[in-house]
Design a protein around this motif. Structure first.
Motif, mmCIF file in Angstrom:
data_model
loop_
_atom_site.group_PDB
_atom_site.id
_atom_site.type_symbol
_atom_site.label_atom_id
_atom_site.label_comp_id
_atom_site.label_asym_id
_atom_site.label_seq_id
_atom_site.Cartn_x
_atom_site.Cartn_y
_atom_site.Cartn_z
ATOM 1 N N PHE A 465 27.875 17.049 2.391
ATOM 2 C CA PHE A 465 27.278 18.609 1.972
ATOM 3 C C PHE A 465 27.538 19.437 1.063
ATOM 4 O O PHE A 465 26.985 19.717 0.990
ATOM 5 N N HIS A 466 29.251 19.572 0.542
ATOM 6 C CA HIS A 466 29.626 20.042 0.224
ATOM 7 C C HIS A 466 30.343 19.436 -1.489
ATOM 8 O O HIS A 466 30.005 17.966 -1.086
ATOM 9 N N ASP A 467 29.772 19.920 -2.068
ATOM 10 C CA ASP A 467 30.031 19.222 -4.338
ATOM 11 C C ASP A 467 31.725 19.944 -3.719
ATOM 12 O O ASP A 467 32.207 20.258 -3.804
ATOM 13 N N LEU A 469 34.083 19.645 -6.071
ATOM 14 C CA LEU A 469 34.600 20.529 -7.238
ATOM 15 C C LEU A 469 34.793 21.765 -7.028
ATOM 16 O O LEU A 469 35.773 22.717 -6.976
ATOM 17 N N THR A 470 33.506 22.335 -6.244
ATOM 18 C CA THR A 470 33.288 24.544 -5.869
ATOM 19 C C THR A 470 33.277 24.191 -4.681
ATOM 20 O O THR A 470 33.808 25.703 -4.148
ATOM 21 N N GLY A 471 33.552 23.159 -3.893
ATOM 22 C CA GLY A 471 33.200 24.172 -2.651
ATOM 23 C C GLY A 471 32.392 23.974 -1.981
ATOM 24 O O GLY A 471 31.878 24.552 -1.174
ATOM 25 N N LEU A 472 31.039 24.832 -3.046
ATOM 26 C CA LEU A 472 29.450 25.120 -2.404
ATOM 27 C C LEU A 472 29.223 23.329 -1.754
ATOM 28 O O LEU A 472 29.507 23.161 -2.313
ATOM 29 N N TYR A 473 27.726 24.604 -1.530
ATOM 30 C CA TYR A 473 26.838 23.208 -0.915
ATOM 31 C C TYR A 473 26.676 22.555 -2.283
ATOM 32 O O TYR A 473 26.393 22.940 -3.257
ATOM 33 N N ASN A 474 25.923 21.432 -1.767
ATOM 34 C CA ASN A 474 25.366 20.622 -2.417
ATOM 35 C C ASN A 474 23.852 20.149 -2.241
ATOM 36 O O ASN A 474 23.614 20.727 -1.690
ATOM 37 N N ARG A 475 23.100 19.816 -3.720
ATOM 38 C CA ARG A 475 22.153 20.066 -3.459
ATOM 39 C C ARG A 475 21.272 18.706 -1.823
ATOM 40 O O ARG A 475 20.540 19.561 -1.788
ATOM 41 N N ARG A 476 22.083 17.900 -1.991
ATOM 42 C CA ARG A 476 21.076 17.255 -0.131
ATOM 43 C C ARG A 476 21.182 18.116 0.453
ATOM 44 O O ARG A 476 20.305 18.252 1.167
ATOM 45 N N PHE A 477 22.096 19.465 0.947
ATOM 46 C CA PHE A 477 22.543 19.836 1.730
ATOM 47 C C PHE A 477 20.789 21.140 1.951
ATOM 48 O O PHE A 477 20.848 21.517 2.744
ATOM 49 N N LEU A 478 21.573 21.838 0.445
ATOM 50 C CA LEU A 478 20.388 22.641 0.010
ATOM 51 C C LEU A 478 18.173 22.181 0.455
ATOM 52 O O LEU A 478 17.688 22.872 1.046
ATOM 53 N N ILE A 495 15.174 32.582 -4.209
ATOM 54 C CA ILE A 495 15.113 31.361 -4.772
ATOM 55 C C ILE A 495 15.761 31.991 -6.081
ATOM 56 O O ILE A 495 15.210 32.610 -6.975
ATOM 57 N N ILE A 496 17.279 31.720 -5.506
ATOM 58 C CA ILE A 496 18.084 32.377 -7.632
ATOM 59 C C ILE A 496 18.914 30.782 -8.021
ATOM 60 O O ILE A 496 18.999 30.536 -7.577
ATOM 61 N N MET A 497 17.758 30.453 -9.621
ATOM 62 C CA MET A 497 18.265 29.281 -9.734
ATOM 63 C C MET A 497 19.089 29.615 -11.336
ATOM 64 O O MET A 497 18.621 30.565 -12.050
ATOM 65 N N GLY A 498 20.939 29.019 -11.820
ATOM 66 C CA GLY A 498 21.801 29.700 -12.723
ATOM 67 C C GLY A 498 21.685 28.377 -13.160
ATOM 68 O O GLY A 498 21.881 27.505 -12.230
ATOM 69 N N ASP A 499 22.085 28.508 -14.726
ATOM 70 C CA ASP A 499 22.394 27.353 -15.985
ATOM 71 C C ASP A 499 23.112 27.951 -16.445
ATOM 72 O O ASP A 499 23.710 29.241 -16.959
ATOM 73 N N ARG A 538 26.179 23.730 -5.212
ATOM 74 C CA ARG A 538 25.395 23.874 -6.945
ATOM 75 C C ARG A 538 24.589 22.235 -7.191
ATOM 76 O O ARG A 538 24.524 21.282 -6.350
ATOM 77 N N TRP A 539 23.777 22.571 -8.090
ATOM 78 C CA TRP A 539 22.229 21.747 -7.999
ATOM 79 C C TRP A 539 22.478 20.373 -9.250
ATOM 80 O O TRP A 539 22.177 19.667 -8.740
ATOM 81 N N GLY A 540 23.201 20.585 -9.782
ATOM 82 C CA GLY A 540 23.617 19.550 -11.223
ATOM 83 C C GLY A 540 24.506 19.979 -11.125
ATOM 84 O O GLY A 540 25.651 20.502 -11.018
ATOM 85 N N GLY A 541 25.306 20.043 -12.766
ATOM 86 C CA GLY A 541 26.441 19.292 -13.438
ATOM 87 C C GLY A 541 26.326 20.958 -13.699
ATOM 88 O O GLY A 541 27.325 20.762 -13.541
#
Length: 799
Positions: A465-467, A469-478, A495-499, A538-541
């Motif tokens: 459930f976590h990424d 690299l960053t320790g944040l939640y991953n896309r599956r969990f979100l 919802i905030i999305m960032g790139d 972390r939604w993607g790369g």
């Protein structure tokens, strides 16, 4: 009284006396007759008894003539009693009881002493007792009792053989022989005595292979075996009499007195044994396991020999097989015991009442008890088991295994508390130990420390459930949280999305390790900026999504601005932190949460397009500024090379556009050195091979940097190849001649001349002549035409 009258009483008395005498005489005769009849009767009875007696009884006079003999003698003399009486042994022309019969008769008469002895005659054995007998007129005769004891002797001998055989078996079973060969040698030696043989052998037989293996043999059995070791293995067809016993699957007895042995008495190798022989197959479980053979017995071999040797060898082979099985069993037990001791899991063995019999090293380590300390204690004292949640109980696997007589697996959450208070999470199983009768004689418990495994399981669950690299939640969990939090009580949901901008450039220039640092920094910024209940993933790369339950769009925009501001202060190397952010909000349940997410993504991309050019421009400026500030000499070199390129372009009358490109290429040709350590940008020191390899990477880094920006993309090839050589010995691709781009060829000449012309470089190179002359002498490195044009240009410069 008258005389006549006086004699009457006398006459009467005389008559009476005579009468009485007659009566007495009659009675006496009658008694005498009766006595004779009784004597005769007694004599007849005695004769009947004596005649029915199996023992031969005779009486001889002083001339050794038979005066009396009973009927038991008739078969021995082949004559009737009446024919024997009054004759002596010489006239009877018989040696019924052996040649010494006359001699011993005379000896008894002469010595008047009783004698006893045994006589063996014609395969019969007699026990003889002789004694002196007084006859009338002081004559001396001899009496004898002769009893045949052949069967008794055979029985005794048989019993002795049985005892001897049993003694051999007892020794075989009880003695500690050094090996099986010593045991078989002993058995053969004793069997020769048991069968009264002079030679013998013991062969093992393999029915499937039809092969004999000679295991023990007596001296002289195999020709030449005293000189060299005999052949030990024989095929059935070459085994002679041994093979015949196998082929017929029965004992082969050959009792013969012939001087020349027959082919049936042939041994392996062609040797033949003379005299009586016997070969006996030994069966175990209806299979022939061995053949034993003997020869040289004076008497005939018999079924009794077969029986004795069959019993003996069955016992011996059974013992050999038992020893083999015991050895294998011991080896198996040792192997399994050593396995239990050495396996990486803890092993504890308890008896039926729960007392500990053994702890292996791992079990000792986990429990904190040594094997000596634990042995004999109840297992609950050593193996202290509990549930990881102290409010719950866990089933005891040993008790359950005892009760059910089945293997038990320990449930999850089991915890072992060691002697020193250390705690281990366990997995284990308890299994009943059975004896050969199938009875449970104990329990073996195998357990392992899964504390690390439990942590790994937690980590796996965390990573699911976590990424990483960053320790944040991953896309599956979100995605799961989007559905879970999509309820009315959580409205409004923002919802905030960032790139992240510049991630690819950071990876290209400095490597993925620095790109990872870039991502970790934005993750840290988001964690610092958002609230504890907000979901950051972390939604993607290089994309991130923040889910904000019970958050208005205004609050979301404030969070967005704080993230952008905070991240702008961070960066990696010369790449400043920059992220494009878009946000949207769901305010009613009839709105789709996924459409809200898509809307935030569209706004984020719109912002990214607007910010792209500004980011690239500031990033390129940052790279140049950093390089100039860290290495002023590199800035001066870049300015001079840029000017030489411009001037050469003018001298060669190139188009204005190409001259401009030449000038920019000269300025950016060493921009890739931004990745080098500051010390490596100084070329005035001696470099190691590793440092030289690092320096040679700067054209590639420059190429990547310039290729990342639209305005400099056309200069990238010139920067990449400005260290190629006209003769093909340059780098990074080893291009040759016209394969090298024109701009790169110009930059190469200008850059080299500037290095030669600088005082510091010239000193480092040890030049004692002007740089132009040195450049003229450099062959194979530059385009000859461009070099000539450059030299002419320099020569024509005003002084």
């Amino acid at each position: 009284m008258e005389p006549a009258a006086a004699s009457i009483p006398l006459i009467v008395g005389l008559v009476i006396a005579v009468g009485i005498l007659l009566i007495l005489l009659v009675q006496s005769n009658k008694r005498l007759k009766n006595n004779r009849e009784e004597t005769k009767s007694i004599k007849d009875i005695c004769n009947t008894f004596i005649d029915s007696y199996e023992t031969v009884v005779y009486l001889k006079d002083e001339q050794l003539n038979y005066r009396f003999i009973n009927k038991a003698a008739e078969p021995h003399y082949r004559k009737s009693v009446t024919e024997i009486i009054a004759l002596d042994d010489q006239r009877l022309d018989a040696e019924a009881f052996g040649p010494s019969i006359i001699e011993t008769d005379q000896q008894v008469i002469e010595t008047k002493e009783i004698t006893e002895y045994e006589e063996k005659h014609k395969n019969r054995i007699y026990k003889i007792k002789k004694f002196p007998v007084k006859l009338r007129e002081n004559r001396m005769g001899v009496g004898a009792f002769i009893r045949e004891i052949t069967d008794e002797e055979k029985l005794i001998k048989k019993q002795e053989r049985v005892l001897f055989r049993n003694k051999i078996l007892v020794n075989v079973l009880s003695k500690n022989f050094r090996n099986d060969q010593k045991q078989l040698d002993y058995v053969l030696h004793e069997a020769l005595k048991l069968t009264e043989s002079s030679m013998g052998y013991i062969c093992f037989y393999h029915e499937k292979k039809q092969q004999f293996t000679l295991k023990a043999w007596s001296k002289g059995l195999i020709k030449g075996s005293e000189m060299v070791a005999p052949k030990l293995n024989y095929r059935l067809e070459e085994a002679g009499v041994w093979g015949e016993a196998v082929r017929q699957r029965k004992p082969i007895i050959s009792n013969t007195d012939v001087a020349e042995p027959t082919s049936a008495q042939e041994l392996p190798g062609g040797q033949k044994v003379m005299g009586n022989t016997i070969a006996i197959p030994i069966f175990i479980d209806e299979k022939i396991k061995a053949v034993v053979g003997f020869a040289g017995k004076e008497d005939h071999y018999s079924d009794n020999d077969v029986y004795e040797m069959t019993v003996l060898m069955n016992g011996v082979l059974t013992n050999v097989e038992r020893r083999i099985i015991q050895k294998k069993l011991f080896e198996e037990r040792s192997k399994y015991f050593q396995t239990l001791i050495s396996i990486g899991d803890g092993v504890m063995v308890v008896d039926p009442v729960g007392k500990i019999e053994m702890l292996n090293k791992v079990a000792q380590s986990l429990t904190g008890w040594t094997n000596d300390e634990a042995k004999g204690r109840h297992y609950t004292e050593v193996f202290v088991l509990s549930h990881e949640d102290r409010r719950q109980e866990i089933p005891d696997p040993i008790v359950t295994a005892m009760e059910t007589d089945q293997t038990q697996e320990l449930k999850n959450h089991a915890v072992l508390t060691a002697k020193d208070g250390s705690v281990f999470h366990l997995e284990d199983s308890a299994a009943p130990i059975k004896n050969e009768k199938g009875e449970t004689v104990g329990i073996v418990l195998v357990f392992r420390d899964v504390s690390e495994k439990k942590e790994q399981r937690k980590e796996i669950e965390y990573l699911s459930f976590h990424d990483a690299l960053t320790g944040l939640y991953n896309r599956r969990f979100l995605e799961a949280e989007l559905l879970r939090l999509d309820t009315e009580r959580n409205l409004p949901i923002s919802i905030i999305m960032g790139d992240v901008n510049g991630l690819k450039l950071t990876n290209d220039i400095f490597g993925h390790a620095h790109g990872d640092i870039f991502l970790k920094k934005i993750a840290d910024v988001m964690r610092r900026t958002c609230r504890a209940d907000d979901i950051i993933a972390r939604w993607g790369g290089d994309e991130f999504v923040i889910l904000l339950p019970r958050t208005t769009i205004e609050q979301a925009k404030q969070i967005k601005n704080r993230i952008k501001t905070e991240f702008a202060r961070d960066g990696v190397k010369v790449i400043k932190g920059n992220i494009s952010l878009g946000c949207d909000v769901k305010t009613a349940m009839d709105q789709s949460i996924m459409e809200c997410l898509e809307s935030a993504e569209e706004k984020m991309y719109a912002v990214k397009i607007l910010e792209r050019d500004d980011f690239k421009s500031t990033t390129l400026d940052s790279i140049i500024t950093t390089l100039q500030s860290d290495s002023p000499q590199e800035e001066e070199h870049a300015q001079r090379v840029s000017q030489w390129c411009h001037d050469l372009g003018v001298s060669m009358e190139l188009p204005h556009v190409k001259i401009r490109r030449l000038k920019l290429a000269g300025y950016f040709h060493d921009i890739g050195k931004i990745v080098l350590h500051k010390d490596l940008r100084e070329d005035n020191s001696e470099l190691t091979e590793e440092e030289l390899i690092e320096i040679k990477k700067h054209p590639i880094m420059g190429y990547r940097i310039l290729n990342a920006f639209d305005d400099t993309m056309s200069l990238a090839d010139a920067v990449l190849h400005h260290h190629e050589r006209w003769d093909g010995s340059g780098y990074p691709k080893g291009l040759k001649g016209d394969e090298i781009p024109f701009l790169a060829r110009v930059v190469a000449v200008a850059s080299c001349y500037d290095r030669l012309a600088s005082a510091q470089e010239g000193e480092a190179l040890g030049l004692n002549q002007n740089p132009l002359l040195h450049l003229e002498k450099m062959e194979g490195q530059f385009d000859p035409e461009i070099k000539r044009e450059f030299i002419n240009m320099i020569k024509n410069l005003p002084s």
